[in-house]
Design a protein around this motif. Structure first.
Motif, PDB file in Angstrom:
ATOM      1  N   HIS A  38       8.613  -4.946  -7.867  1.00 48.52           N
ATOM      2  CA  HIS A  38       8.454  -3.495  -7.764  1.00 48.52           C
ATOM      3  C   HIS A  38       7.211  -3.096  -6.971  1.00 48.52           C
ATOM      4  O   HIS A  38       7.043  -1.925  -6.631  1.00 48.52           O
ATOM      5  CB  HIS A  38       8.367  -2.874  -9.155  1.00 48.52           C
ATOM      6  CG  HIS A  38       7.177  -3.356  -9.946  1.00 48.52           C
ATOM      7  ND1 HIS A  38       7.092  -4.634 -10.462  1.00 48.52           N
ATOM      8  CD2 HIS A  38       6.016  -2.737 -10.296  1.00 48.52           C
ATOM      9  CE1 HIS A  38       5.950  -4.770 -11.103  1.00 48.52           C
ATOM     10  NE2 HIS A  38       5.282  -3.646 -11.011  1.00 48.52           N
ATOM     11  N   ILE A  39       6.320  -4.049  -6.662  1.00 50.73           N
ATOM     12  CA  ILE A  39       5.050  -3.725  -6.013  1.00 50.73           C
ATOM     13  C   ILE A  39       5.193  -3.763  -4.492  1.00 50.73           C
ATOM     14  O   ILE A  39       5.724  -4.718  -3.924  1.00 50.73           O
ATOM     15  CB  ILE A  39       3.939  -4.700  -6.459  1.00 50.73           C
ATOM     16  CG1 ILE A  39       3.677  -4.526  -7.956  1.00 50.73           C
ATOM     17  CG2 ILE A  39       2.656  -4.458  -5.665  1.00 50.73           C
ATOM     18  CD1 ILE A  39       2.608  -5.458  -8.496  1.00 50.73           C
ATOM     19  N   ARG A  40       4.693  -2.710  -3.852  1.00 50.71           N
ATOM     20  CA  ARG A  40       4.710  -2.612  -2.389  1.00 50.71           C
ATOM     21  C   ARG A  40       3.303  -2.621  -1.790  1.00 50.71           C
ATOM     22  O   ARG A  40       3.089  -3.106  -0.698  1.00 50.71           O
ATOM     23  CB  ARG A  40       5.430  -1.321  -1.952  1.00 50.71           C
ATOM     24  CG  ARG A  40       6.884  -1.248  -2.388  1.00 50.71           C
ATOM     25  CD  ARG A  40       7.730  -2.307  -1.687  1.00 50.71           C
ATOM     26  NE  ARG A  40       9.133  -2.235  -2.103  1.00 50.71           N
ATOM     27  CZ  ARG A  40       9.654  -2.924  -3.109  1.00 50.71           C
ATOM     28  NH1 ARG A  40       8.872  -3.748  -3.814  1.00 50.71           N
ATOM     29  NH2 ARG A  40      10.918  -2.824  -3.437  1.00 50.71           N
ATOM     30  N   ARG A  41       2.334  -2.036  -2.520  1.00 46.39           N
ATOM     31  CA  ARG A  41       0.950  -2.002  -2.029  1.00 46.39           C
ATOM     32  C   ARG A  41       0.002  -2.468  -3.134  1.00 46.39           C
ATOM     33  O   ARG A  41       0.195  -2.125  -4.304  1.00 46.39           O
ATOM     34  CB  ARG A  41       0.544  -0.582  -1.612  1.00 46.39           C
ATOM     35  CG  ARG A  41       1.253  -0.028  -0.409  1.00 46.39           C
ATOM     36  CD  ARG A  41       0.485   1.167   0.183  1.00 46.39           C
ATOM     37  NE  ARG A  41       0.217   2.217  -0.794  1.00 46.39           N
ATOM     38  CZ  ARG A  41      -0.461   3.335  -0.520  1.00 46.39           C
ATOM     39  NH1 ARG A  41      -0.962   3.521   0.698  1.00 46.39           N
ATOM     40  NH2 ARG A  41      -0.656   4.255  -1.444  1.00 46.39           N
ATOM     41  N   LEU A  42      -1.011  -3.218  -2.741  1.00 44.12           N
ATOM     42  CA  LEU A  42      -2.076  -3.599  -3.648  1.00 44.12           C
ATOM     43  C   LEU A  42      -3.328  -2.819  -3.283  1.00 44.12           C
ATOM     44  O   LEU A  42      -3.716  -2.764  -2.109  1.00 44.12           O
ATOM     45  CB  LEU A  42      -2.352  -5.098  -3.568  1.00 44.12           C
ATOM     46  CG  LEU A  42      -1.231  -6.023  -4.056  1.00 44.12           C
ATOM     47  CD1 LEU A  42      -1.618  -7.479  -3.812  1.00 44.12           C
ATOM     48  CD2 LEU A  42      -0.923  -5.783  -5.526  1.00 44.12           C
ATOM     49  N   VAL A  43      -3.951  -2.215  -4.296  1.00 47.85           N
ATOM     50  CA  VAL A  43      -5.173  -1.437  -4.086  1.00 47.85           C
ATOM     51  C   VAL A  43      -6.337  -2.260  -4.629  1.00 47.85           C
ATOM     52  O   VAL A  43      -6.510  -2.402  -5.840  1.00 47.85           O
ATOM     53  CB  VAL A  43      -5.083  -0.066  -4.787  1.00 47.85           C
ATOM     54  CG1 VAL A  43      -6.304   0.781  -4.439  1.00 47.85           C
ATOM     55  CG2 VAL A  43      -3.802   0.656  -4.406  1.00 47.85           C
ATOM     56  N   ASP A  44      -7.131  -2.823  -3.720  1.00 47.56           N
ATOM     57  CA  ASP A  44      -8.156  -3.809  -4.053  1.00 47.56           C
ATOM     58  C   ASP A  44      -9.423  -3.155  -4.599  1.00 47.56           C
ATOM     59  O   ASP A  44     -10.049  -2.327  -3.938  1.00 47.56           O
ATOM     60  CB  ASP A  44      -8.473  -4.614  -2.801  1.00 47.56           C
ATOM     61  CG  ASP A  44      -9.433  -5.753  -3.069  1.00 47.56           C
ATOM     62  OD1 ASP A  44      -9.682  -6.040  -4.252  1.00 47.56           O
ATOM     63  OD2 ASP A  44      -9.930  -6.344  -2.095  1.00 47.56           O
ATOM     64  N   LEU A  45      -9.821  -3.562  -5.797  1.00 48.81           N
ATOM     65  CA  LEU A  45     -11.010  -3.010  -6.456  1.00 48.81           C
ATOM     66  C   LEU A  45     -12.257  -3.852  -6.237  1.00 48.81           C
ATOM     67  O   LEU A  45     -13.340  -3.492  -6.709  1.00 48.81           O
ATOM     68  CB  LEU A  45     -10.759  -2.896  -7.970  1.00 48.81           C
ATOM     69  CG  LEU A  45      -9.648  -1.947  -8.407  1.00 48.81           C
ATOM     70  CD1 LEU A  45      -9.338  -2.163  -9.887  1.00 48.81           C
ATOM     71  CD2 LEU A  45     -10.051  -0.505  -8.165  1.00 48.81           C
ATOM     72  N   SER A  46     -12.133  -4.959  -5.536  1.00 47.96           N
ATOM     73  CA  SER A  46     -13.236  -5.928  -5.464  1.00 47.96           C
ATOM     74  C   SER A  46     -14.473  -5.415  -4.741  1.00 47.96           C
ATOM     75  O   SER A  46     -15.559  -5.966  -4.909  1.00 47.96           O
ATOM     76  CB  SER A  46     -12.750  -7.213  -4.793  1.00 47.96           C
ATOM     77  OG  SER A  46     -12.365  -6.978  -3.442  1.00 47.96           O
ATOM     78  N   ARG A  47     -14.344  -4.365  -3.927  1.00 44.91           N
ATOM     79  CA  ARG A  47     -15.492  -3.858  -3.174  1.00 44.91           C
ATOM     80  C   ARG A  47     -16.042  -2.543  -3.726  1.00 44.91           C
ATOM     81  O   ARG A  47     -16.805  -1.861  -3.046  1.00 44.91           O
ATOM     82  CB  ARG A  47     -15.105  -3.663  -1.710  1.00 44.91           C
ATOM     83  CG  ARG A  47     -14.688  -4.960  -1.013  1.00 44.91           C
ATOM     84  CD  ARG A  47     -14.349  -4.714   0.447  1.00 44.91           C
ATOM     85  NE  ARG A  47     -13.938  -5.939   1.111  1.00 44.91           N
ATOM     86  CZ  ARG A  47     -13.577  -6.014   2.391  1.00 44.91           C
ATOM     87  NH1 ARG A  47     -13.587  -4.916   3.143  1.00 44.91           N
ATOM     88  NH2 ARG A  47     -13.205  -7.159   2.913  1.00 44.91           N
ATOM     89  N   MET A  48     -15.691  -2.220  -4.956  1.00 42.72           N
ATOM     90  CA  MET A  48     -16.166  -0.962  -5.532  1.00 42.72           C
ATOM     91  C   MET A  48     -17.664  -0.995  -5.850  1.00 42.72           C
ATOM     92  O   MET A  48     -18.303   0.041  -5.988  1.00 42.72           O
ATOM     93  CB  MET A  48     -15.370  -0.640  -6.794  1.00 42.72           C
ATOM     94  CG  MET A  48     -13.888  -0.368  -6.536  1.00 42.72           C
ATOM     95  SD  MET A  48     -13.612   1.005  -5.401  1.00 42.72           S
ATOM     96  CE  MET A  48     -14.063   2.391  -6.428  1.00 42.72           C
ATOM     97  N   GLY A  49     -18.231  -2.185  -6.006  1.00 45.58           N
ATOM     98  CA  GLY A  49     -19.668  -2.293  -6.221  1.00 45.58           C
ATOM     99  C   GLY A  49     -20.131  -1.924  -7.617  1.00 45.58           C
ATOM    100  O   GLY A  49     -21.316  -1.614  -7.821  1.00 45.58           O
ATOM    101  N   TRP A  50     -19.258  -1.965  -8.593  1.00 44.42           N
ATOM    102  CA  TRP A  50     -19.636  -1.635  -9.965  1.00 44.42           C
ATOM    103  C   TRP A  50     -20.450  -2.772 -10.576  1.00 44.42           C
ATOM    104  O   TRP A  50     -20.122  -3.947 -10.401  1.00 44.42           O
ATOM    105  CB  TRP A  50     -18.394  -1.383 -10.818  1.00 44.42           C
ATOM    106  CG  TRP A  50     -17.548  -0.240 -10.344  1.00 44.42           C
ATOM    107  CD1 TRP A  50     -17.949   0.864  -9.668  1.00 44.42           C
ATOM    108  CD2 TRP A  50     -16.127  -0.103 -10.520  1.00 44.42           C
ATOM    109  NE1 TRP A  50     -16.884   1.702  -9.416  1.00 44.42           N
ATOM    110  CE2 TRP A  50     -15.755   1.130  -9.924  1.00 44.42           C
ATOM    111  CE3 TRP A  50     -15.142  -0.878 -11.116  1.00 44.42           C
ATOM    112  CZ2 TRP A  50     -14.435   1.593  -9.915  1.00 44.42           C
ATOM    113  CZ3 TRP A  50     -13.824  -0.428 -11.109  1.00 44.42           C
ATOM    114  CH2 TRP A  50     -13.484   0.796 -10.515  1.00 44.42           C
TER     115      TRP A  50
END
Length: 275
Positions: A38-50
């Motif tokens: 069901h997944i078409r796009r991945l939204v990458d959180l690795s660069r959020m800098g938290w």
């Protein structure tokens, strides 16, 4: 595992319209473990800098959703004996029984957002009165107790496009005494029951948190030290039979039995003077 339906990977720092087929990517240990058609796009959180984990000026502990299990474990060990509840962090991290690869990639937020009954980060944050901060696509936020974040096996309160930003454990919860019990059908198997007890040094309140054996966390508060019968009745009447989980890692009857057994062990550990 290759996700051959994914056609785009985008940076979470770019604000774009959320659409069906999008999925947040943290550590990816679950996303890449099985087909996700069901997944078409991945939204990458690795660069959020938290910041992975930090102590706030008020003494609360704030854990970012992107904090890895290894980072949380290391931070808790570095604190030494600062918190009475400190050992519980390592106990829950070890409940993964995972390889070093998983430890260094899997995230606290991902474990909660999977919503699996055996998720030890669910157990940890629920038992310590954690509060989840959720962020919508428009930037607005809301707070949900960690104990109420998972509402069923794999079911969460997240709305489409909503993000788990962080989990905050209040300073008072870090001061409680804790008792940890875990049961599995196999030596290196998934948790079939994971119970945590806490005792507040100020109010003397005793709280029992039941996870893994049930489809969602159940919490039982006792303002006064309970006896064995009180704990047994609370569990017996507080957890509906249909809410005991059923899979290859344990039948509901066995999970229920272990829940009663571990609950009494915890009660005796934290309340040695109570009958």
């Amino acid at each position: 595992m290759d996700l051959n339906t994914v056609v785009e990977l985008r940076d979470a720092r770019r604000r774009e319209t959320w659409r069906p087929g999008d999925a947040w990517l943290g550590g990816g240990t679950y996303l890449f473990s099985e087909p996700q058609p069901h997944i078409r796009r991945l939204v990458d959180l690795s660069r959020m800098g938290w910041d992975p984990v930090r102590v706030t000026p008020t003494g609360d502990l704030e854990v970012a959703a992107t904090c890895t299990i290894a980072q949380l474990s290391r931070f808790a060990r570095e604190q030494g004996g600062r918190w009475a509840a400190g050992p519980l962090f390592e106990q829950c991290c070890r409940a993964f029984l995972a390889s070093w690869k998983i430890w260094n990639m899997a995230t606290v937020g991902g474990n909660l957002c999977n919503g699996l009954p055996a998720g030890p980060m669910i157990s940890l944050t629920a038992a310590l009165d954690g509060v989840c901060r959720l962020q919508a696509q428009d930037g607005s936020t809301r707070e949900v107790p960690a104990a109420d974040f998972v509402i069923g096996a794999g079911l969460k309160v997240l709305q489409p496009g909503e993000l788990l930003r962080s989990i905050t454990v209040p300073a008072r919860a870090l001061a409680v005494r804790t008792a940890f019990r875990q049961a599995s059908l196999y030596g290196l198997g998934r948790s079939g029951a994971l119970l945590i007890g806490t005792r507040d040094p100020v109010s003397d309140e005793f709280v029992l948190t039941v996870t893994a054996s049930t489809v969602r966390p159940f919490r039982f508060r006792f303002p006064l030290p309970p006896n064995a019968e009180a704990v047994h009745e609370a569990v017996a009447y507080g957890i509906p039979p249909q809410d005991y989980y059923d899979d290859i890692h344990g039948l509901p009857a066995w999970r229920r039995h272990m829940t009663f057994r571990l609950a009494e062990e915890i009660r005796r550990e934290l309340l040695p003077d109570s009958r």
